[in-house]
Design a protein around this motif. Structure first.
Motif, PDB file in Angstrom:
ATOM      1  N   TYR A 178       0.831  -1.219   0.000  1.00  0.00           N
ATOM      2  CA  TYR A 178       0.000   0.000   0.000  1.00  0.00           C
ATOM      3  C   TYR A 178       0.863   1.266   0.000  1.00  0.00           C
ATOM      4  O   TYR A 178       0.542   2.247  -0.684  1.00  0.00           O
ATOM      5  CB  TYR A 178      -0.946   0.005   1.206  1.00  0.00           C
ATOM      6  CG  TYR A 178      -2.249  -0.725   0.959  1.00  0.00           C
ATOM      7  CD1 TYR A 178      -3.203  -0.215   0.075  1.00  0.00           C
ATOM      8  CD2 TYR A 178      -2.536  -1.934   1.606  1.00  0.00           C
ATOM      9  CE1 TYR A 178      -4.404  -0.881  -0.157  1.00  0.00           C
ATOM     10  CE2 TYR A 178      -3.738  -2.602   1.376  1.00  0.00           C
ATOM     11  CZ  TYR A 178      -4.665  -2.065   0.493  1.00  0.00           C
ATOM     12  OH  TYR A 178      -5.849  -2.728   0.249  1.00  0.00           O
ATOM     13  N   GLU A 179       1.953   1.225   0.742  1.00  0.00           N
ATOM     14  CA  GLU A 179       2.854   2.395   0.792  1.00  0.00           C
ATOM     15  C   GLU A 179       3.456   2.676  -0.587  1.00  0.00           C
ATOM     16  O   GLU A 179       3.594   3.833  -0.997  1.00  0.00           O
ATOM     17  CB  GLU A 179       3.971   2.164   1.821  1.00  0.00           C
ATOM     18  CG  GLU A 179       3.501   2.318   3.259  1.00  0.00           C
ATOM     19  CD  GLU A 179       4.537   1.830   4.266  1.00  0.00           C
ATOM     20  OE1 GLU A 179       5.624   1.336   3.847  1.00  0.00           O
ATOM     21  OE2 GLU A 179       4.271   1.934   5.481  1.00  0.00           O
ATOM     22  N   MET A 180       3.816   1.614  -1.310  1.00  0.00           N
ATOM     23  CA  MET A 180       4.402   1.786  -2.640  1.00  0.00           C
ATOM     24  C   MET A 180       3.359   2.288  -3.650  1.00  0.00           C
ATOM     25  O   MET A 180       3.682   3.060  -4.549  1.00  0.00           O
ATOM     26  CB  MET A 180       5.044   0.472  -3.132  1.00  0.00           C
ATOM     27  CG  MET A 180       6.250   0.025  -2.326  1.00  0.00           C
ATOM     28  SD  MET A 180       7.571   1.282  -2.220  1.00  0.00           S
ATOM     29  CE  MET A 180       7.305   1.959  -0.574  1.00  0.00           C
ATOM     30  N   ILE A 181       2.113   1.856  -3.474  1.00  0.00           N
ATOM     31  CA  ILE A 181       1.037   2.363  -4.340  1.00  0.00           C
ATOM     32  C   ILE A 181       0.834   3.861  -4.075  1.00  0.00           C
ATOM     33  O   ILE A 181       0.651   4.652  -5.002  1.00  0.00           O
ATOM     34  CB  ILE A 181      -0.274   1.567  -4.118  1.00  0.00           C
ATOM     35  CG1 ILE A 181      -0.122   0.130  -4.659  1.00  0.00           C
ATOM     36  CG2 ILE A 181      -1.453   2.251  -4.816  1.00  0.00           C
ATOM     37  CD1 ILE A 181      -1.231  -0.823  -4.243  1.00  0.00           C
ATOM     38  N   GLU A 182       0.869   4.222  -2.791  1.00  0.00           N
ATOM     39  CA  GLU A 182       0.744   5.654  -2.430  1.00  0.00           C
ATOM     40  C   GLU A 182       1.872   6.464  -3.068  1.00  0.00           C
ATOM     41  O   GLU A 182       1.668   7.569  -3.562  1.00  0.00           O
ATOM     42  CB  GLU A 182       0.804   5.821  -0.899  1.00  0.00           C
ATOM     43  CG  GLU A 182      -0.433   5.333  -0.173  1.00  0.00           C
ATOM     44  CD  GLU A 182      -1.583   6.326  -0.200  1.00  0.00           C
ATOM     45  OE1 GLU A 182      -1.365   7.493  -0.589  1.00  0.00           O
ATOM     46  OE2 GLU A 182      -2.709   5.922   0.149  1.00  0.00           O
ATOM     47  N   LYS A 183       3.048   5.883  -3.082  1.00  0.00           N
ATOM     48  CA  LYS A 183       4.239   6.585  -3.580  1.00  0.00           C
ATOM     49  C   LYS A 183       4.289   6.651  -5.103  1.00  0.00           C
ATOM     50  O   LYS A 183       4.584   7.696  -5.691  1.00  0.00           O
ATOM     51  CB  LYS A 183       5.496   5.891  -3.042  1.00  0.00           C
ATOM     52  CG  LYS A 183       6.790   6.625  -3.331  1.00  0.00           C
ATOM     53  CD  LYS A 183       7.963   5.964  -2.613  1.00  0.00           C
ATOM     54  CE  LYS A 183       9.260   6.680  -2.922  1.00  0.00           C
ATOM     55  NZ  LYS A 183      10.415   6.030  -2.260  1.00  0.00           N
ATOM     56  N   TYR A 184       4.002   5.510  -5.770  1.00  0.00           N
ATOM     57  CA  TYR A 184       4.205   5.418  -7.225  1.00  0.00           C
ATOM     58  C   TYR A 184       2.904   5.384  -8.040  1.00  0.00           C
ATOM     59  O   TYR A 184       2.955   5.410  -9.266  1.00  0.00           O
ATOM     60  CB  TYR A 184       5.024   4.169  -7.567  1.00  0.00           C
ATOM     61  CG  TYR A 184       6.410   4.177  -6.985  1.00  0.00           C
ATOM     62  CD1 TYR A 184       7.413   5.007  -7.510  1.00  0.00           C
ATOM     63  CD2 TYR A 184       6.736   3.362  -5.897  1.00  0.00           C
ATOM     64  CE1 TYR A 184       8.695   5.016  -6.962  1.00  0.00           C
ATOM     65  CE2 TYR A 184       8.021   3.368  -5.357  1.00  0.00           C
ATOM     66  CZ  TYR A 184       8.991   4.199  -5.893  1.00  0.00           C
ATOM     67  OH  TYR A 184      10.252   4.198  -5.354  1.00  0.00           O
ATOM     68  N   GLY A 185       1.764   5.283  -7.354  1.00  0.00           N
ATOM     69  CA  GLY A 185       0.521   5.062  -8.093  1.00  0.00           C
ATOM     70  C   GLY A 185       0.411   3.593  -8.478  1.00  0.00           C
ATOM     71  O   GLY A 185       1.189   2.767  -8.021  1.00  0.00           O
ATOM     72  N   ILE A 186      -0.563   3.274  -9.332  1.00  0.00           N
ATOM     73  CA  ILE A 186      -0.736   1.867  -9.715  1.00  0.00           C
ATOM     74  C   ILE A 186      -0.012   1.579 -11.032  1.00  0.00           C
ATOM     75  O   ILE A 186       0.268   2.493 -11.798  1.00  0.00           O
ATOM     76  CB  ILE A 186      -2.221   1.483  -9.816  1.00  0.00           C
ATOM     77  CG1 ILE A 186      -2.918   2.258 -10.949  1.00  0.00           C
ATOM     78  CG2 ILE A 186      -2.939   1.681  -8.493  1.00  0.00           C
ATOM     79  CD1 ILE A 186      -4.283   1.712 -11.296  1.00  0.00           C
TER      80      ILE A 186
END
Length: 201
Positions: A178-186
């Protein structure tokens, strides 16, 4: 415990072509849902087979090759993240299962399917078995093939999209993911219908 009790019961009822079917990857935020179908030889026991969730990754990998080499037949199928978004995860799971059946050499008379939802197979009867992957050897074998096939795909995706850490969580909704999605988008393989709250922010 008799690992072949459901297979034997089906034989008594006149079914000669019987396969076990299971899926992997209904819950993740990314990647396809996979399914496998396994046909055992008569009264065949494959040593070491168990519900894939109870086995280590290393053990599953070793058993994958053993099952493929020793069983009478097997088929693997999947439905993409795009199909999951279009038709929902349950229907996509049924589609993956149908594709796994279609990859067998012969049309099966009966499919022993893990869970309580019966897929609408066109030419094969269905018996659903709750916790089938810990009660039927053919279903347990299918659970291993489906899980390993999906994990291998997600390992490839980890090379393509290294920032998300797919090699560690295989697309499941971990805190890090979830943190990486927040950072990079999907990315291309994320399931948009599973991430509505994130996308609506």
């Amino acid at each position: 415990m008799d690992w072949l009790i459901y297979e034997k019961e089906a034989l008594k009822k006149g079914y000669n072509l019987i396969c076990g079917v299971d899926e992997a990857g209904r819950g993740p935020l990314a990647g396809p849902v996979y399914a496998a179908a396994v046909v055992l030889k008569n009264n065949q026991i494959i040593d070491g087979v168990n519900d894939s969730k109870k086995l280590s990754e290393k053990k599953r990998e070793a058993l994958f090759d053993k099952i493929v080499n020793e069983c009478a037949d097997y088929g693997i199928g999947f439905a993409t993240e795009t199909e999951i978004d279009e038709i929902n995860i349950l229907q996509a799971t049924f589609l993956a299962m149908e594709r796994a059946l279609n990859n067998l050499k012969h049309i099966q008379q009966l499919a022993l399917v893990d869970g309580n939802s019966a897929p609408p197979f066109k030419s094969t009867d269905v018996l659903t078995i709750i916790k089938g992957d810990s009660k039927s050897l053919s279903v347990a074998s299918a659970s291993i093939l489906a899980k390993v096939s999906r994990d291998r795909f997600m390992m490839k995706m980890a090379l393509e999209y290294p920032e998300y850490g797919f090699d560690k969580h295989k697309g499941y909704g971990t805190k890090f993911h979830y943190e990486m999605i927040e950072k990079y988008g999907i990315c291309k393989i994320h399931r948009k219908t599973f991430l509505k709250k994130v996308l609506n922010k």
